[in-house]
Each structure stands twice: as structure tokens, then as C-alpha cells.
Design an enzyme around this catalytic site. Structure first.
Site, PDB file in Angstrom:
ATOM      1  CG  HIS A   1       3.987  -3.185  10.705  1.00  0.00           C
ATOM      2  ND1 HIS A   1       3.073  -2.560  11.525  1.00  0.00           N
ATOM      3  CD2 HIS A   1       4.296  -2.276   9.741  1.00  0.00           C
ATOM      4  CE1 HIS A   1       2.841  -1.343  11.086  1.00  0.00           C
ATOM      5  NE2 HIS A   1       3.575  -1.138  10.004  1.00  0.00           N
TER       6      HIS A   1
ATOM      7  CG  HIS B   1      -3.986  -0.536   6.215  1.00  0.00           C
ATOM      8  ND1 HIS B   1      -3.908  -0.256   7.570  1.00  0.00           N
ATOM      9  CD2 HIS B   1      -2.931   0.097   5.640  1.00  0.00           C
ATOM     10  CE1 HIS B   1      -2.851   0.492   7.798  1.00  0.00           C
ATOM     11  NE2 HIS B   1      -2.247   0.733   6.647  1.00  0.00           N
TER      12      HIS B   1
ATOM     13  CG  ASP C   1       0.436  -1.872   7.750  1.00  0.00           C
ATOM     14  OD1 ASP C   1       1.215  -2.731   8.209  1.00  0.00           O
ATOM     15  OD2 ASP C   1       0.707  -0.660   7.707  1.00  0.00           O
TER      16      ASP C   1
ATOM     17  CG  ASP D   1       4.708   2.663   7.491  1.00  0.00           C
ATOM     18  OD1 ASP D   1       3.871   3.096   6.687  1.00  0.00           O
ATOM     19  OD2 ASP D   1       4.429   1.837   8.398  1.00  0.00           O
ATOM     20  CG  HIS D   2       4.005  -0.499   4.499  1.00  0.00           C
ATOM     21  ND1 HIS D   2       4.028  -1.857   4.712  1.00  0.00           N
ATOM     22  CD2 HIS D   2       3.563   0.052   5.669  1.00  0.00           C
ATOM     23  CE1 HIS D   2       3.610  -2.125   5.941  1.00  0.00           C
ATOM     24  NE2 HIS D   2       3.332  -0.974   6.543  1.00  0.00           N
TER      25      HIS D   2
ATOM     26  CG  HIS E   1       0.052   4.271   4.979  1.00  0.00           C
ATOM     27  ND1 HIS E   1      -0.700   3.504   5.839  1.00  0.00           N
ATOM     28  CD2 HIS E   1      -0.737   5.324   4.636  1.00  0.00           C
ATOM     29  CE1 HIS E   1      -1.886   4.061   6.005  1.00  0.00           C
ATOM     30  NE2 HIS E   1      -1.927   5.175   5.291  1.00  0.00           N
TER      31      HIS E   1
ATOM     32  CG  HIS F   1      -2.596  -1.272  11.881  1.00  0.00           C
ATOM     33  ND1 HIS F   1      -1.601  -1.767  11.075  1.00  0.00           N
ATOM     34  CD2 HIS F   1      -2.487   0.077  11.827  1.00  0.00           C
ATOM     35  CE1 HIS F   1      -0.910  -0.769  10.561  1.00  0.00           C
ATOM     36  NE2 HIS F   1      -1.438   0.381  10.999  1.00  0.00           N
TER      37      HIS F   1
ATOM     38  CG  HIS G   1      -0.334   0.026   2.529  1.00  0.00           C
ATOM     39  ND1 HIS G   1       0.282  -1.066   3.091  1.00  0.00           N
ATOM     40  CD2 HIS G   1      -0.226   1.026   3.454  1.00  0.00           C
ATOM     41  CE1 HIS G   1       0.740  -0.753   4.290  1.00  0.00           C
ATOM     42  NE2 HIS G   1       0.448   0.517   4.532  1.00  0.00           N
TER      43      HIS G   1
END
Length: 786
Positions: free
Chosen positions: A447, A182, A203, A99-100, A97, A425, A95
């Protein structure tokens, strides 16, 4: 399909710096070719910079590649220095975000990576805008930036998209995305390599909210499940209770004349919160009458809303139905206005502002926080998950009375701080039930902060310790730890084309194409195939792991393989004549054809033999193949056998001298004493000095019934050495070393040649003598004088 069996694993606790492998847990190691390894380069016992490496059967897959929101520059990247980036075949992004996904342009444009990158269509649509915003709001100098706008543009053209439930195959790596909840477009990936299946959740959320569907329960059961553990053993309050608490907190802040700040990610939870606030304002006449504004402070607002409107199928059924009518589109807000930046805000009274980023690292949300934090009437609601090292995490978990501004000043913190998590989440119960439903024998947690991850692992193991139907092992590796598993998959091959003709003859076409309407009959036919020998070439492309069996003649038709013909030749010394060689080839191989070329034989249609009288050699020629090589070896062995074997024909042996008397019934040995002169022949026997067609074709080889025995003895004596004839002329004894063969001769009542029956305890000698007699008889019949 593979029935994967793991026979060993490795990993150990790691403080965070070096690499480690767990001990083998007293299980034997498997074949290195069957080893699957998993290593987190980020999000191992932490939240942020998700990045995991999966290796199996020579393939390397990277799962997500994000940055740590609490760090800056190169420090925020995953630990890619421990990896040869050019070995990565595929990157799957779950996805949008940061952090991904925020390290994707860096790895694609600033490293030697040359593989492929896949994400869903909604993810790619929003990915560009999110990272464009990430570059803009990063509070670091240009020399510390991981990449620039040009890198982002370049990587966009290389990223490939995939639909939910669509299966792609990249060099033997099969992968299929499933809905993960998510955020819009978020996907779980089922990955299959050589029959071994791995499900990576990224996530995910198992709760349907106002616009997104819940994560799917995938029907195929994975051999390994890689699952997030963000909230550990925390259990979420119900959606209704959470929304009520959220709207009550917002209402309380604005009713006391304050400004309500809600830090959010630019896309994701912001849309959920906007839907809640829109509905709440619509129901609350007092708030509408007070004209308290709701602002969405993000330059991505309009762009991201286009993505939400453009991908209705990625949302839940309720939203899809509403979006069918443009007049009821839920994302056409009546009470929400766009705010380009903090400088454009009319800060003259109460208001509600949703601003990014969601963890107060920088940009608009941080600017508004610093503007309002000193006024007790104001309030901030942290509505998402916050990672270590961010201001949002600090003010929600610690007792803070002062904060550091981006300019380095100290400001008192007087505004109210409340945490109401809308982070999409799974909580402990949702995660536990999903893991149990997937029935994966190996579960890897990622994670999650170290303590939360350990709590989940302990709670999960305790909950299912008495569940006899679910046997599993759970792992919680830290960054750079490597887990090792061994899988031995069942190998299956498809028989294609002519190679399956014998199967069709046995079972009928219905079993092959699966259209047999009678299940019992089809099962019976299928069972009849057990033990069937299939002949063909087994093709095992490393890039696909799909085994196929083809008829050699169809190899170029069904594959990219090219065929060639290799002709082999071998020269062997042979001091004897061609007729002798021909005779022995006939004895040993039967199907021998004399070619029109001089001194050339075609043996069983596989090997061409050329004899050279001048060079005293024999040359063997054949087209290389498993079968032809076997025949060539057999012919070569026969030639060498002539010279080496005690039971072989020896031309070099002295000719047989025999004698017989029809008046005496006693057989005489050539070593008989001298007083046996009465048995001496009246004339020397006629001898065959050559076996070639020219010599045998003349009148000198004319055979009668009376001379048959004498000529046979001469023929056998030339080949087998010492032999004798019984005196009554009805038997011949052939002796080779310590073995012997007895030839019984029976004369016919009328005209014709005698018949011969061979008896011997040595099977090889019996066969050799029988073939020699048959050859002699053919030659005799061709020249017989009756």
C-alpha cells in the site's frame, strides 16, 4: 508455540506484468511443507485495490479485496486471474474503504469462491451502505458493472463478523482483530497458522484524533509483519497545526464570497472534518452571524451517522464519555445540514460542502467541482490521500489550468486548490516506531507508491543498521511478486484423558492444571517429567494443527474419528505334529495356553494358532495393532526358524542312540569304534515317540530316579539330534552342529528326581536346552514313580 525460523526467501523486482520470485539469497531452501508464501494481487508498489494472498500449511488467506479508485470495471480489480479462487479458505477485510473491500461482492457472487469472509461489526454495518453508494455513483454502463444490488444483498448474509480482541479459528487458521485507528471499525489482523504468526496492519493510524483511538501495539510479536507504507518518508504536521491551517483555508474562501468544496470519502475522514468545522463554527460568532451553511452532501450521511452512534466502543474515550449523555452527542450537529445532491443546493452565496467521493472521480463532488472550478473566489481543499489516475491527484501534483469534464468538455481551472492531508495513515516516524516495536524479523511493505515505498525501506534500514537488538529483513514486492519463507515450528501436543495418568502419578495434578501455588515446587515437578514416556495415539487434524495424545479407548469420545478392528490371518505350511509345535512355542514364548479347541494355542494372549494335521498347515489369527503385529511376526519367525536355523529343533533328524555304563566313568560317542562293545546297553532305551498329552499320560512314561537320565536323553535326542551321556550318568552332552551344551545331573540324597544344570558357550542353545529340560521335568514329575 512455534519458534519460527526462516531459512530462505524469494522475490524480485517486477515491472508490473508477469509473475516473479526473488532469488534464494544464498540461503538453503527448507522443507516444502514449511514454506509460507506471500503475494500481492493489488497494492504492491501502488495504492489502491488492496489484495494479498498468504499461503501456509495448505491454507490460503486473502487479505482485503478492493478496487482501484482510478480505474473502472474489470480493470479496477486485483489480479485474481493468477489465483484459483476456489482454493481461498478465508478472506479478512480490514475496513470499509472501497480500495479495500469493494471487490468482495464480486469475488463472493461472481466467482467460485466458497470460503468464509470476516470483518468487524462496524465495518459490516457501513460496508453495505458504502458499496450501495459505489454501485450508484459508478460512471459506467450496467454491462461493465462488477456486480449489482442483488449480489450485494446476497453476499451480506454470508459475511461473518468478529469483535476486537476475539479469536476465531477457521479450519486451523486463528485470527484476532485489533484496533487500527484509520476509520470506524478498522482492524489489524493477527493471523496464526501452525504456530507461525503474521500481523497485517491494513491502513492504520498511530495518532488519536477527535473521535478515533490510535492503533494498538499488539503484545504478541509476529514472525512476519505486513505494513502499509502510504506516506513513505513524509512526516505529518501536528494535529493542531493541521486543523488550524484547515480552518483558516475554509474561512478565507467563504470570507471572500466563495464556495468551499471538500471532497471526502462518504464515511471516515468526513466525520473528523465535520467535528472540526462544528467546533470552529461554534467558536466563531461572525461565521454564525453570516449564516454561512455547512453541507454534508452524501446520501449515506444519516445511515453512517447511525453506525457511529451505534458503535461507541470503537471510538476513543473522549467520544465514549460524551455519548453517554444524549444531549451532548458530538454527532448531533447544530451547524451541519444534509445535502441530498448537487441539484438540491441553494447556490446563492458562500457555503462549505463536504461531498463524496474523495478523489473527485464522479458523482456529487465531481459535479460541484465542475460547477465551481471557473470562479477564482471558490476553492477546493483536498483533505485525504489521492491515488494515481484520479482528478484529485492530478490537480494537487501538477500545474493544471484546464480540466476535462465528465461530459468530455474542457473547463478552465481558476478556483484555488489546496492539499491539507487528514488521511488517517501513519507517517514515516509513526510507521518506523511501530515496526520497531513489533520486533518482526520479516517486514513486508504494501500500500505505497513505488518511490515512496522504496524511500521508506531505505530510510528504515539506514536508521536501524547499527541497532544490534533488532535483526530484520524488509521487502517491498510489486504486484504478483511472490515472497517465500520457510518456518520450522516447534510441535507441541496436549496429553488428554487417560493418556496422562502416568504424568499425574509422577508430577501430581497441580502441574497438569497449572494451579500449584508454589512456583518452585511446580518447576521441580515439571522438570521431573523430562524424559517421561507417554503412550497413546498422536492425533494431528490437518484442519486445526492442534496435536493431542489420547488413549486409544477414548479416541471416539474426544474426536470425530471412528475406530474399527481389523482381523488378520496367515497360513503357513508346517509338516510336523502339533505336540512338537506346542513344545517349541513354549520354549520361545513361554506364555502359551492350550485352547479347548483341537490343536489350538493362544500365544501371549495376542495370537491364536490353529494347527491342521490334515492340511499340514498352521494358521495364525490376530487383531491388527502395532503390538499384535509384532507378536505375530515373532510367532511366524519361530515357525520358520524350526525349519531353517542350524540351531533349531529338527524332528526330521534321526533319533539319538546312546549307550552308557554305570560301571565305567568314560563317556562313549555313538561314533565310537566297535571294540567298545563293553559299553553297549543291555536293552534298548525306552523312547518317547510322541509328546502329546495322551501318549505322555500313560504308564509308559512313568519315570523313576534310575530311569530319569535315560528318559531325558531320549527326550533330548528327539529334539536336538546327536547327544551322549557320560558313563557315570551324571552328565549329558547335547551337540548341535559345532556347538554343544553340557547337562550336569545331581541326584538328591533322598527320594526325588535328579536336578539338571545346563552349561553352554552358545546362549541360544543353552536357553533352548534349559527350557526343554524344564518341560521334561514337568512331564516326568506328573508321572514319576518313586
Amino acid at each position: 508455540m512455534a519458534s519460527a525460523a526462516e531459512v530462505g526467501s524469494a522475490a524480485s523486482g517486477l515491472g508490473g506484468g508477469g509473475r516473479a520470485k526473488r532469488p534464494a539469497e544464498a540461503e538453503p531452501e527448507g522443507n516444502p511443507d514449511d514454506k509460507l508464501t506471500f503475494q500481492p494481487l493489488g497494492a504492491g508498489q501502488e495504492v489502491g485495490r488492496s489484495c494479498h494472498i498468504l499461503k501456509f500449511k495448505g491454507k490460503t488467506i486473502m487479505l482485503d479485496c478492493g478496487v482501484h479508485p482510478g480505474l473502472k470495471g474489470l480493470e479496477s480489480l486485483p489480479f485474481t486471474g493468477y489465483l484459483d479462487v476456489d482454493e481461498i479458505d478465508l478472506i479478512l477485510v480490514t475496513h470499509f474503504h472501497v480500495d479495500h473491500c469493494a471487490a468482495i461482492p464480486w469475488i463472493m457472487e461472481r466467482t467460485t469462491f466458497a470460503g468464509k469472509v470476516y470483518m468487524t461489526h462496524p465495518t459490516k454495518a457501513i460496508f453495505r451502505w458504502v458499496l450501495d453508494d459505489y454501485i450508484r455513483v459508478s460512471n459506467i454502463g450496467a454491462d461493465q458493472q462488477l456486480y449489482d444490488e442483488r449480489d450485494l444483498v446476497n453476499c451480506m448474509s454470508k459475511i461473518e463478523t468478529i469483535d476486537f480482541h476475539q479469536t476465531e479459528d477457521v479450519g486451523g487458521i486463528k485470527f484476532t482483530p485489533y484496533h487500527a485507528g484509520h476509520v470506524l471499525g478498522a482492524a489489524m489482523f493477527m493471523i496464526e497458522i501452525a504456530g507461525v504468526k503474521v500481523l497485517y496492519t491494513g491502513d492504520y493510524s498511530r495518532e488519536e484524533d477527535r473521535h478515533l483511538m490510535q492503533a494498538e501495539i499488539v503484545k504478541d510479536k509476529p514472525d512476519i509483519l505486513i505494513a502499509e507504507s502510504t506516506f513513505g518518508t513524509h512526516v505529518h504536521e501536528s494535529r493542531e497545526a493541521r486543523e488550524a491551517r484547515f480552518t483558516a483555508a475554509v474561512s478565507a474562501i467563504v470570507r471572500r464570497g466563495g464556495r468551499c468544496l471538500i471532497p471526502v470519502f462518504a464515511v471516515g475522514r468526513a466525520q473528523e472534518l465535520l467535528l472540526i468545522l462544528e467546533e470552529y463554527w461554534e467558536r466563531n460568532a461572525e461565521l454564525r452571524a453570516s449564516k454561512i451553511p455547512i453541507y454534508y452532501a452524501s446520501q449515506l450521511a444519516k445511515k453512517c451517522m447511525k453506525a457511529y452512534i451505534g458503535f461507541p466502543n470503537a471510538m476513543n474515550m473522549h467520544i465514549r464519555e460524551r455519548m453517554k449523555d444524549p444531549r451532548s452527542n458530538p454527532f448531533h450537529f447544530k451547524h451541519v445540514s444534509e445535502l441530498r445532491s448537487a441539484a438540491h443546493l441553494d447556490d446563492s452565496g458562500p457555503s462549505v460542502v463536504l461531498a463524496s467521493p474523495g478523489m473527485l472521480q464522479s458523482s456529487t463532488s465531481r459535479e460541484l467541482f465542475e460547477m465551481w472550478c471557473t470562479d477564482a473566489r471558490n476553492g477546493v481543499i483536498i483533505a485525504g490521500y489521492s491515488v494515481q489516475g484520479t482528478l484529485a491527484k492530478e490537480i494537487t501534483t501538477e500545474s493544471v489550468d484546464k480540466i476535462d469534464t465528465m461530459g468530455g468538455q474542457k473547463l478552465p481551472l481558476r478556483m484555488s486548490v489546496e492539499s491539507i492531508s487528514f488521511a488517517a495513515h501513519v507517517d514515516y516516524i509513526q510507521n518506523r516506531d511501530f515496526v520497531r516495536a513489533m520486533q518482526a524479523p520479516k517486514v513486508i511493505l504494501v500500500h505505497g507508491e513505488q518511490n515512496e515505498m522504496l524511500k521508506f525501506k531505505t530510510g528504515f534500514e539506514r536508521h536501524f543498521e547499527n541497532d544490534a537488538e533488532y535483526n530484520f529483513q524488509m521487502y517491498n514486492p510489486a504486484n504478483l511478486e511472490e515472497l517465500e519463507f520457510y518456518f520450522r515450528g516447534e510441535k507441541m501436543a496436549k496429553v488428554i484423558g487417560r493418556a496422562c495418568s502416568n504424568i499425574r502419578d509422577l508430577a501430581g495434578p497441580a502441574t497438569i492444571d497449572g494451579t500449584d501455588g508454589d512456583d518452585d515446587k511446580g518447576a521441580t515437578r515439571a522438570r521431573s517429567l523430562v524424559g517421561t514416556v507417554i503412550s497413546g495415539l498422536l492425533v494431528n487434524p490437518v484442519s486445526t494443527f492442534n496435536y493431542h495424545i489420547y488413549d486409544p479407548s477414548e479416541l471416539t469420545e474426544h474426536t470425530d474419528l471412528k475406530t474399527s478392528q481389523l482381523e488378520q490371518q496367515q497360513v503357513v505350511a508346517f509338516p510336523h505334529g502339533f505336540p512338537f509345535l506346542e513344545h517349541f512355542m513354549q520354549l520361545m514364548h513361554g506364555n502359551v495356553v492350550k485352547s479347548t479347541a483341537a490343536e489350538t494355542l493362544d500365544i501371549v494372549g495376542k495370537v491364536k494358532m490353529v494347527h491342521s494335521s490334515d492340511n499340514k498347515t498352521v494358521t495364525l489369527k490376530w487383531v491388527a495393532s502395532a503390538e499384535n503385529d509384532m507378536w505375530a511376526d515373532s510367532v511366524l519367525a519361530t515357525i520358520l526358524h524350526i525349519e531353517d536355523s542350524p540351531a533349531s529343533v529338527k524332528v526330521s533328524q534321526p533319533h539319538l542312540h546312546h549307550d552308557h555304563s554305570h560301571s565305567s566313568g568314560a563317556a562313549m560317542d555313538e561314533d565310537a569304534p566297535a571294540d567298545a562293545e563293553s559299553h553297549a546297553p543291555s536293552k534298548p532305551p525306552t523312547r518317547v515317540t510322541s509328546l502329546d498329552g495322551a501318549a505322555l499320560g500313560g504308564a509308559s512314561f512313568a519315570v523313576t530316579a534310575d530311569t530319569f537320565t535315560d528318559r531325558l536323553c531320549t527326550f533330548l535326542g528327539d529334539h536336538f539330534g546327536r547327544s551322549t551321556i557320560e558313563e557315570d550318568g551324571t552328565a549329558v552332552r547335547v551337540c548341535v552342529d559345532s556347538t554343544e551344551a553340557i547337562l550336569r545331573l545331581t541326584r538328591p540324597d533322598g527320594a526325588g528326581l535328579p536336578s539338571v544344570a545346563v552349561e553352554s558357550a552358545d546362549t541360544y542353545l543353552q536357553q533352548s536346552v534349559t527350557r526343554a529340560c524344564e518341560r521334561f521335568r514337568r512331564m516326568a514329575e506328573a508321572h514319576v514313580v518313586l
